[in-house]
Design an enzyme around this catalytic site. Structure first.
Site, PDB file in Angstrom:
ATOM      1  N   GLU A   1       0.839  -1.194   0.000  1.00  0.00           N
ATOM      2  CA  GLU A   1       0.000   0.000   0.000  1.00  0.00           C
ATOM      3  C   GLU A   1       0.879   1.251   0.000  1.00  0.00           C
ATOM      4  OE1 GLU A   1      -1.986   1.193   3.648  1.00  0.00           O
ATOM      5  OE2 GLU A   1      -1.488  -0.765   4.483  1.00  0.00           O
TER       6      GLU A   1
ATOM      7  N   ASN B   1       5.082  -1.087  12.270  1.00  0.00           N
ATOM      8  CA  ASN B   1       4.046  -1.535  11.339  1.00  0.00           C
ATOM      9  C   ASN B   1       4.630  -1.687   9.936  1.00  0.00           C
ATOM     10  OD1 ASN B   1       1.712  -2.247  10.056  1.00  0.00           O
ATOM     11  ND2 ASN B   1       0.530  -0.446  10.706  1.00  0.00           N
TER      12      ASN B   1
ATOM     13  N   HIS C   1      -2.378  -9.511  12.344  1.00  0.00           N
ATOM     14  CA  HIS C   1      -1.781  -8.284  11.824  1.00  0.00           C
ATOM     15  C   HIS C   1      -1.445  -7.398  13.019  1.00  0.00           C
ATOM     16  CE1 HIS C   1      -1.051  -4.570   9.870  1.00  0.00           C
ATOM     17  NE2 HIS C   1      -2.157  -4.006  10.304  1.00  0.00           N
TER      18      HIS C   1
ATOM     19  N   SER D   1      -7.195  -2.016   6.599  1.00  0.00           N
ATOM     20  CA  SER D   1      -8.159  -0.946   6.844  1.00  0.00           C
ATOM     21  C   SER D   1      -9.001  -0.684   5.614  1.00  0.00           C
ATOM     22  CB  SER D   1      -7.420   0.337   7.231  1.00  0.00           C
ATOM     23  OG  SER D   1      -7.003   0.257   8.563  1.00  0.00           O
TER      24      SER D   1
ATOM     25  N   CYS E   1      -3.417  -3.298   4.518  1.00  0.00           N
ATOM     26  CA  CYS E   1      -2.502  -4.325   5.036  1.00  0.00           C
ATOM     27  C   CYS E   1      -2.922  -5.743   4.676  1.00  0.00           C
ATOM     28  CB  CYS E   1      -2.404  -4.222   6.559  1.00  0.00           C
ATOM     29  SG  CYS E   1      -1.862  -2.621   7.120  1.00  0.00           S
TER      30      CYS E   1
HETATM   31  P1  HMG Z   1      -2.808   7.432  21.164  1.00  0.00           P
HETATM   32  O1  HMG Z   1      -3.900   8.442  21.252  1.00  0.00           O
HETATM   33  O2  HMG Z   1      -1.407   7.904  20.961  1.00  0.00           O
HETATM   34  O3  HMG Z   1      -2.699   6.545  22.435  1.00  0.00           O
HETATM   35  O4  HMG Z   1      -3.215   6.422  19.989  1.00  0.00           O
HETATM   36  P2  HMG Z   1      -3.793   6.133  23.566  1.00  0.00           P
HETATM   37  O5  HMG Z   1      -4.078   7.277  24.428  1.00  0.00           O
HETATM   38  O6  HMG Z   1      -4.955   5.404  22.903  1.00  0.00           O
HETATM   39  O7  HMG Z   1      -2.891   5.094  24.375  1.00  0.00           O
HETATM   40  C1  HMG Z   1      -2.486   3.897  23.810  1.00  0.00           C
HETATM   41  C2  HMG Z   1      -2.369   2.864  24.928  1.00  0.00           C
HETATM   42  O8  HMG Z   1      -1.285   3.233  25.782  1.00  0.00           O
HETATM   43  C3  HMG Z   1      -3.610   2.784  25.817  1.00  0.00           C
HETATM   44  O9  HMG Z   1      -3.768   1.446  26.171  1.00  0.00           O
HETATM   45  C4  HMG Z   1      -3.203   3.617  27.040  1.00  0.00           C
HETATM   46  O10 HMG Z   1      -3.902   3.254  28.224  1.00  0.00           O
HETATM   47  C5  HMG Z   1      -1.730   3.243  27.132  1.00  0.00           C
HETATM   48  P3  HMG Z   1      -5.160   0.682  25.827  1.00  0.00           P
HETATM   49  O11 HMG Z   1      -6.226   1.402  26.551  1.00  0.00           O
HETATM   50  O12 HMG Z   1      -5.341   0.793  24.336  1.00  0.00           O
HETATM   51  O13 HMG Z   1      -4.911  -0.726  26.272  1.00  0.00           O
HETATM   52  N1  HMG Z   1      -0.922   4.215  27.870  1.00  0.00           N
HETATM   53  C6  HMG Z   1       0.041   3.869  28.758  1.00  0.00           C
HETATM   54  N2  HMG Z   1       0.440   2.659  29.195  1.00  0.00           N
HETATM   55  C7  HMG Z   1       1.454   2.636  30.123  1.00  0.00           C
HETATM   56  N3  HMG Z   1       2.035   3.753  30.603  1.00  0.00           N
HETATM   57  C8  HMG Z   1       1.655   4.976  30.190  1.00  0.00           C
HETATM   58  C9  HMG Z   1       0.611   5.065  29.224  1.00  0.00           C
HETATM   59  N4  HMG Z   1      -0.006   6.093  28.592  1.00  0.00           N
HETATM   60  C10 HMG Z   1      -0.937   5.556  27.770  1.00  0.00           C
HETATM   61  N5  HMG Z   1       2.255   6.075  30.669  1.00  0.00           N
HETATM   62  C11 HMG Z   1      -3.037   4.709  18.378  1.00  0.00           C
HETATM   63  C12 HMG Z   1      -2.741   5.117  19.814  1.00  0.00           C
HETATM   64  C13 HMG Z   1      -2.623   3.269  18.193  1.00  0.00           C
HETATM   65  C14 HMG Z   1      -4.550   4.826  18.122  1.00  0.00           C
HETATM   66  C15 HMG Z   1      -2.243   5.635  17.425  1.00  0.00           C
HETATM   67  O14 HMG Z   1      -0.877   5.379  17.554  1.00  0.00           O
HETATM   68  C16 HMG Z   1      -2.642   5.491  15.963  1.00  0.00           C
HETATM   69  O15 HMG Z   1      -3.555   6.156  15.487  1.00  0.00           O
HETATM   70  N6  HMG Z   1      -1.920   4.604  15.199  1.00  0.00           N
HETATM   71  C17 HMG Z   1      -2.230   4.356  13.783  1.00  0.00           C
HETATM   72  C18 HMG Z   1      -3.488   3.545  13.589  1.00  0.00           C
HETATM   73  C19 HMG Z   1      -3.366   2.112  14.010  1.00  0.00           C
HETATM   74  O16 HMG Z   1      -2.289   1.563  14.131  1.00  0.00           O
HETATM   75  N7  HMG Z   1      -4.540   1.438  14.161  1.00  0.00           N
HETATM   76  C20 HMG Z   1      -4.567   0.033  14.503  1.00  0.00           C
HETATM   77  C21 HMG Z   1      -5.790  -0.690  13.978  1.00  0.00           C
HETATM   78  S1  HMG Z   1      -6.044  -0.401  12.220  1.00  0.00           S
HETATM   79  C22 HMG Z   1      -4.869  -1.416  11.440  1.00  0.00           C
HETATM   80  O17 HMG Z   1      -4.286  -2.260  12.051  1.00  0.00           O
HETATM   81  C23 HMG Z   1      -4.610  -1.164   9.991  1.00  0.00           C
HETATM   82  C24 HMG Z   1      -3.324  -0.422   9.680  1.00  0.00           C
HETATM   83  O18 HMG Z   1      -2.224  -1.272   9.854  1.00  0.00           O
HETATM   84  C25 HMG Z   1      -3.373   0.130   8.260  1.00  0.00           C
HETATM   85  C26 HMG Z   1      -3.719  -0.810   7.131  1.00  0.00           C
HETATM   86  O19 HMG Z   1      -4.504  -1.716   7.206  1.00  0.00           O
HETATM   87  O20 HMG Z   1      -3.193  -0.525   6.041  1.00  0.00           O
HETATM   88  C27 HMG Z   1      -3.114   0.769  10.589  1.00  0.00           C
END
Ligand code: HMG
Length: 391
Positions: free
Chosen positions: A83, A280, A237, A312, A115
């Site tokens: 992609e 990733n 994934h 996605s 992906c």
């Molecule tokens: P964010 O807003 O940076 O983080 O987004 P958050 O506030 O959701 O925190 C993440 C986790 O860290 C949470 O845990 C927090 O509690 C924890 P959870 O509730 O999820 O279990 N946390 C802590 N833990 C320990 N100590 C601390 C602490 N602070 C917070 N101090 C997000 C995170 C992954 C959403 C962001 O990085 C993002 O948007 N990433 C890109 C999208 C993505 O990867 N999505 C995954 C599903 S979609 C997919 O897999 C397809 C993809 O690969 C694309 C494709 O298919 O081509 C993306």
């Protein structure tokens, strides 16, 4: 009853980039508590492509050892899943075909569905092998994941390529029928043609992924797949490795089991070692999970492994493979560890300079700085044409 297709994965090899950015460096720059990265999302570092590296050089580096071991005589099809495409018309696979010196009597195509596309490539390859068991298909999954700097997605970047040789009488894993399928039109993550970096609704993407887990499993069981208990491990994934744990917890809950952290660790714990340091790698990610499992687990010969491939947008598939007894003699564990360990760490300024790079669109001669030390490099963009070199 699941049906063994007597075809599957004969070889598996991956490559990653010249550079690596430890999450400690990112955390220091943006003031994030490192525990959020190490524990919250389960990531320790991410692969960063050099200026003279792209999905073609990564794909060729992953596939070259496969060709060296098996030759190309039986390969009549190359499927390149990505992609992070470099051209809207020409398949990146054609450049790889040329760099590897594959025979002209080959069909080459590029596949896209976020992906998920490498799994589509694997399934299409099995169809071709079923039609003519003498033929093999080279499936390459290669991606460089890029989000806006200083966005929440930034910590979930990465890059890698996987090459899989698909054929009859496979040495590593036989793939089974049925598959569980799921498609839903969601805007969780996308990249319009005019953008380098993906757009994402992070929380929506996690929800969409979990819906796809339940959707594929429902279809899989309705079609007579294995019960959950029969799987030795699950390769998900992994956009970040914590996602595998979330996904398996959701699958357990969907099947009526309580959340049990030890049970989750048994199911996915040996699949995350490469993804947590590579980041990733989009299409390659679920097969990096398989590489980690096969490279680390005690003998899995004869055991079933479950795969959840998610892309996605969204399309997902759950399928099963049976690990072939004796597979350990065919692994590339040393080369995989070397691919990860040989990366050179970047400081934040050097990472940002690479992140900001793009070629001018003026049709001029734009040589790249020689940063890579691997077997293939992108030497220039000259007159709108990509120029590759083999060392
Ligand atoms: P964010 O807003 O940076 O983080 O987004 P958050 O506030 O959701 O925190 C993440 C986790 O860290 C949470 O845990 C927090 O509690 C924890 P959870 O509730 O999820 O279990 N946390 C802590 N833990 C320990 N100590 C601390 C602490 N602070 C917070 N101090 C997000 C995170 C992954 C959403 C962001 O990085 C993002 O948007 N990433 C890109 C999208 C993505 O990867 N999505 C995954 C599903 S979609 C997919 O897999 C397809 C993809 O690969 C694309 C494709 O298919 O081509 C993306």
């Amino acid at each position: 009853m699941p049906r063994d297709l007597a075809a599957g994965m004969h070889d598996l090899s991956f490559a990653t980039t010249e550079f690596v950015l430890p999450h400690t460096v990112l955390a220091e720059h943006n003031g994030t508590d490192i525990a959020k990265y190490h524990v919250g999302i389960g990531q320790r570092s991410m692969s960063v492509a050099a200026a003279d590296e792209d999905i073609v050089t990564l794909g060729a580096a992953a596939a070259a050892p496969v060709i060296a071991r098996h030759g190309a005589d039986r390969i009549r099809t190359v499927v390149f899943a990505t992609e992070s495409s470099v051209d809207q018309a020409k398949s990146a696979g054609v450049y790889v075909h040329s760099l590897l010196g594959l025979p002209t009597a080959t069909r080459v195509v590029e596949l896209k569905q976020a992906c998920y596309a490498a799994t589509a490539g694997l399934q299409f390859a099995l169809g071709l092998v079923h039609r003519d068991p003498a033929q093999q298909v080279l499936v390459i999954a290669s991606d460089i994941s890029k989000y806006e700097a200083d966005s929440p997605g930034e910590a979930t970047q990465g890059a890698a390529a996987v090459a899989m040789l698909i054929g009859s009488d496979p040495a590593l894993m036989r793939v089974e029928e049925p598959s569980g399928l799921f498609t839903a039109d969601v805007m969780d993550f996308w990249r319009p043609n005019y953008r380098d970096a993906a757009l994402v609704d992070g929380q929506e993407s996690v929800t969409a992924y979990l819906q796809a887990v339940a959707g594929t499993w429902k279809d899989y069981t309705e079609r007579g797949g294995h019960p959950l208990e029969e799987f030795a491990a699950f390769c998900y994934h992994q956009p970040f490795t914590k996602m595998a744990r979330k996904a398996h917890r959701h699958l357990l809950n969907t099947c009526g089991y309580d959340t049990d952290e030890e049970r989750i660790t048994r199911a996915v714990g040996q699949t995350t070692a490469y993804n947590e340091v590579v980041g990733n790698s989009y299409t390659a990610s679920v097969y990096l999970a398989l590489a980690a499992l096969l490279d680390q687990a005690d003998d899995l010969g004869g055991r079933s492994v479950g795969f959840l491939s998610y892309g996605s947008g969204s399309v997902a598939e759950f399928f099963a493979g049976t690990v072939v007894p004796g597979y350990r003699e065919h692994l590339r564990t040393g080369a995989h560890r070397e691919a990860v360990d040989r990366r050179r760490p970047l400081d934040h300024a050097a990472y940002r300079a690479l992140h900001a790079r793009s070629f001018p669109a003026d049709g001029g001669d734009h040589p790249t700085p020689e940063q890579t030390t691997g077997p293939f490099r992108l030497a220039a963009l000259r007159g709108h044409k990509r120029v590759y070199e083999r060392r």
